[in-house]
Scaffold this motif. Sequence first.
Motif: not given
Length: 130
Positions: A104-107, A112-114
């Motif tokens: 899992y990688r949160p926004p 995801k570009g930071g």
Amino acid sequence: MGILANVFTWWNGATFGTWLGLRGKTQVGTDDLGNAYYEGGRDTAGNPRRWVIYAGSNDSSRVPPEWFSWLHHQIEGTPDQSLPPVRQWQKPPVPNQTGTALAYRPPGVLDKGGARVRATGDYEAWSPDA
């Protein structure tokens, strides 16, 4: 993996000493992932000792919930004897995904570009001059 790796590395699977320690113990079952479960002897409280030999790397998140219950003496018999059959709506357990592409990688994470979602009006950033 060579014989020396089996003697000296515990994180790649059961070591030679573990296999020697399982002599005289009874294999009571295996799970869908290929892990083998053993029982034999007694601990200091008089409970039977139970082991898991992992198929692959030693990762405790790869033990299914029903076998976890057996290992920790929450059920007496093996899961196929003590538990009801799996229901149609139940999903199979998923091993720990940390460190993999499926984690899992949160926004706002750097992968995801930071770029995070802008804060709403209820947030005011701290500044040292205020």
